[in-house]
Design an enzyme around this catalytic site. Structure first.
Site, PDB file in Angstrom:
ATOM      1  N   GLU A 441     -46.091  -5.465 -49.291  1.00 26.29           N
ATOM      2  CA  GLU A 441     -46.648  -6.921 -49.776  1.00 26.29           C
ATOM      3  C   GLU A 441     -48.066  -7.072 -49.228  1.00 26.29           C
ATOM      4  OE1 GLU A 441     -44.437 -10.071 -48.388  1.00 26.29           O
ATOM      5  OE2 GLU A 441     -45.742 -11.646 -49.031  1.00 26.29           O
ATOM      6  N   ASP A 521     -42.932  -9.580 -46.050  1.00 26.73           N
ATOM      7  CA  ASP A 521     -42.966 -10.498 -44.877  1.00 26.73           C
ATOM      8  C   ASP A 521     -41.693 -11.054 -44.935  1.00 26.73           C
ATOM      9  OD1 ASP A 521     -45.459 -10.048 -44.462  1.00 26.73           O
ATOM     10  OD2 ASP A 521     -46.255 -11.939 -45.389  1.00 26.73           O
ATOM     11  N   ASP A 523     -40.748 -13.970 -44.614  1.00 26.84           N
ATOM     12  CA  ASP A 523     -40.817 -15.380 -44.902  1.00 26.84           C
ATOM     13  C   ASP A 523     -40.424 -15.716 -46.555  1.00 26.84           C
ATOM     14  OD1 ASP A 523     -42.886 -14.347 -46.480  1.00 26.84           O
ATOM     15  OD2 ASP A 523     -44.448 -15.684 -45.384  1.00 26.84           O
ATOM     16  N   ASP A 525     -42.241 -16.502 -49.226  1.00 29.07           N
ATOM     17  CA  ASP A 525     -42.730 -15.614 -50.236  1.00 29.07           C
ATOM     18  C   ASP A 525     -42.242 -14.471 -50.150  1.00 29.07           C
ATOM     19  OD1 ASP A 525     -44.229 -17.638 -51.372  1.00 29.07           O
ATOM     20  OD2 ASP A 525     -46.339 -17.154 -50.341  1.00 29.07           O
TER      21      ASP A 525
END
Ligand code: 0RA
Length: 659
Positions: A441, A521, A523, A525
């Site tokens: 990503e 990641d 997180d 997103d």
């Protein structure tokens, strides 16, 4: 609660114990059970968590058989505090008399003789026989303790077993106004590598059984730490199943089409509905077992659907002068959610995982019946017929557009033979079996990954932002999407709609990397991108999942530094453990929470997430196609909360650890 009866003897002692009067037939029984204990995997598939859960399904199947025979309306499953399982039904109860020809109690017979289960019923046969269909005696053999209580003819009967061996004869212990069978078993820790049951896994299967057996009430109660309880009861049967699968989509018409019929001794049940999406979701069952890879029953239904709709389409489109495109079977199944359930006496399961029905005769039987029923339905429901035909026509037009787009793309050699994408930092090895592709990503993490990798066998493909949500797009859009075509080029297999019948346009043999690793990641997103990618792979590169090629990288959540000690924690528990180890109150303690891959330098990224010696990878599996598909449609809908929850749990898609 399970507690061994005092003063009862274990198997080895009993074999030695001549006084007990064990004759030749008892020895045979013990040999049978011993065979199960020696090679448990042969009987229940495996001795890991999957096998452990299989024991429950095997016992529940017996109760479902009682329901199928018309004698049982309710099955209750309880996960007890000591990790044993209690299955209660209100069927006839296992006969408690001495068996006329075998000379032992029927309960003992059912519990100790392989495949004895249904043979002793009146004309009863076992249809729900699970995939392995090994019977409750296998569960008994693999349990360190099993207790049966039968409520029958006003009396309560009770018998216990230890690793399959009766701990004395069964006894009557009082009167009752109840009826049914209760089986409680504790899986043997000598056999199983796992001992903890997963509530959600059991719950999903029990829900499925309730859908497949309309009117049957199935409940599950967790008495362990968190009390949980579900009750499943679906008067609508597989129609309700279709609605459940389709819950996050807009239906084309309200009530699912539902057929039930028995032809040539084959009970057949079909329910389906169309939605405004573009993917096909077909769930097929044989004797209540999910045939993930389809088979002759599915082929029969598909060809009936194609013929029946084609006939109707000719009539309606002809009138509207819209016969400019040829309609294919795929067009007929765009946005289709269908459940097909058949029951047959001797199913032959084929394929790598034995999840495909092979009985040739079934195709014709299903096709004939389904064609007739569909044709009548379309005649009698002109409004619905028109909606379906319009939808199919639009699908055909879009498919034509997609074909043109693909041709164009091919000419530009985007998908085939046109070399590799510029963004790909390929590895030097050309042996797919040792090569890995990291899908990373963002460009900055991609940069770190490029520096941190072992370029001999690790390739990096940075992905920009979010990929297209394939759940909401048609093939032509998907082909035109840059991130997707870049991935397809790098992976080398092309793209194909996942169709277990013909594999689609995907060529697994062209795979350029035997590990494809999604690295995002830790997180929200990142989780979203991960889900989008999983959806894409599930729908268009499904063989990558089936063949265990797809992985999720596990970047650390924390870095903890205390003096010279430097450690990474991959979960909250691990963080706590490390803090406890180094002393959370110690001076000079430094802890960093990683919010993204970009916060790590190339060396850190390499050590924690990329180096095969130190990284953790999770293999993506299609453990439960039904649940997975549901999760995908659910997650790709507009509800944010279930998506977040799934991503946190990731339970059904992510399997074994590969450290
Ligand atoms: C043998 C014969 C009959 C029923 C059963 C077994 C039976 C087994 C299990 C296991 C769990 N629940 C069960 N319920 C029934 C037929 C009984 C009859 O003919 O009355």
């Amino acid at each position: 609660m399970l507690a061994p009866n005092k003063g009862q003897k274990h198997m080895a002692e009993q074999i030695d114990d001549g006084q007990k009067g064990y004759g030749a037939s008892d020895i045979k029984v013990l040999e049978g059970l011993e065979a199960v204990r020696k090679r448990p995997a042969m009987y229940i598939g495996s001795t890991d968590g999957r096998g452990l859960h299989h024991l429950v399904y095997e016992v529940v199947d017996n109760s479902v058989d009682e329901a199928l025979a018309g004698y049982c309306t309710r099955v209750d499953v309880v996960l007890t505090k000591d990790n044993s399982i209690r299955v209660i039904d209100n069927g006839r109860g296992i006969p408690t008399d001495i068996h006329p020809t075998q000379g032992i109690g029927t309960v003992e017979l059912v519990m100790t003789v392989l495949h004895a289960g249904g043979k002793f019923g009146e004309g009863g046969y076992k249809v729900s026989a699970g995939l392995h269909g090994v019977g409750v005696s296998c569960v008994n053999a693999l349990s360190s303790l099993l207790q049966v209580t039968v409520y029958r003819d006003g009396k309560e009967f009770y018998q216990t077993f230890h690793r399959g061996v009766p701990q004395g004869p069964g006894v009557f212990r009082g009167e009752t106004d109840k009826q049914g069978t209760t089986i409680e078993f504790l899986p043997d820790s000598e056999i199983f590598t796992e001992s903890v049951y997963n509530f959600d896994t059991l719950s999903a299967r029990l829900r499925e059984l309730a859908f497949l057996n309309k009117g049957l009430t199935v409940t599950i109660r967790d008495e362990r730490e968190d009390e949980r309880y579900h009750e499943f009861f679906f008067p609508g049967g597989i129609s309700a199943f279709v609605e459940y699968m389709d819950a996050n989509k807009k239906p084309l018409f309200e009530k699912p089409v539902h057929f039930e019929r028995e032809t040539q001794g084959l009970p057949l049940e079909i329910a389906f509905r169309y939605n405004d999406g573009y993917t096909e979701s077909m769930f097929s069952f044989v004797n209540n077992v999910n045939t993930v890879d389809g088979g002759t029953h599915v082929v029969g239904f598909k060809s009936a659907l194609t013929r029946a709709i084609n006939n109707k389409a000719k009539e309606l489109l002809g009138k509207a002068k819209k016969n400019d495109v040829e309609l294919t079977g795929e067009d007929m199944r765009e946005g289709l959610v269908a459940v097909i359930s058949v029951k047959l006496h001797e199913p032959q399961f084929e394929g790598q995982t034995k999840h495909k029905l092979g009985n040739g005769e079934v195709k014709g039987i299903v096709e004939t019946a389904a064609f007739e029923l569909l044709t009548t339905f379309l005649e009698e429901n002109p409004a619905v017929a028109r909606k379906i035909v319009d939808k199919v026509y639009n699908a055909a037009v879009a498919r034509e557009a997609a074909r043109k787009a693909r041709q164009l793309a091919r000419r530009k050699s985007v998908l085939e033979g046109g070399g590799l994408p510029g963004k790909l930092a390929d590895c030097s090895s050309r042996k797919p079996e040792e090569c890995e592709l990291y899908l990373v990503e963002g460009d900055s993490a991609g940069g770190s990954a490029k520096q941190g990798r072992d370029r001999n066998f690790q390739a990096i493909l940075p992905l920009k932002g979010k990929i297209l949500n394939v759940e909401k797009a048609r093939m032509d859009k998907i082909l035109a999407n840059e991130e997707i075509s870049t991935m397809a080029q790098a992976i080398g297999c092309g793209l194909g709609e996942s169709d277990p019948e013909d594999g689609g346009g995907f060529r697994f043999e062209k795979l350029r990397y035997h590990k494809i690793i999604i690295m995002t990641d830790a997180d929200v997103d990142g989780s979203h991108i991960q889900t989008l990618l999983l959806t894409f792979f599930c729908r268009y590169m499904r063989p990558l999942i089936d063949n265990g090629v797809l992985y999720l990288a596990q970047p650390p959540l924390y870095k903890i530094k205390a003096g010279k000690i430097e450690k990474y924690a991959f979960s909250e528990e691990e963080k706590e453990a490390i803090l406890a180890e180094v002393g959370a109150d110690r001076k000079g303690l430094y802890m960093q929470r990683y919010k993204g891959l970009g916060e790590m330098n190339p060396e850190q990224l390499a050590v924690t997430t990329m180096n095969p010696a130190t990284r953790i990878l999770k293999k993506v599996t299609m453990e439960d196609a039904v649940e997975a598909d549901l999760i995908f449609t659910m997650l790709m809908g507009d509800e944010v909360e279930p998506r977040r929850k799934f991503i946190e749990e990731n339970a059904h898609l992510v399997g074994e650890l590969d450290v």
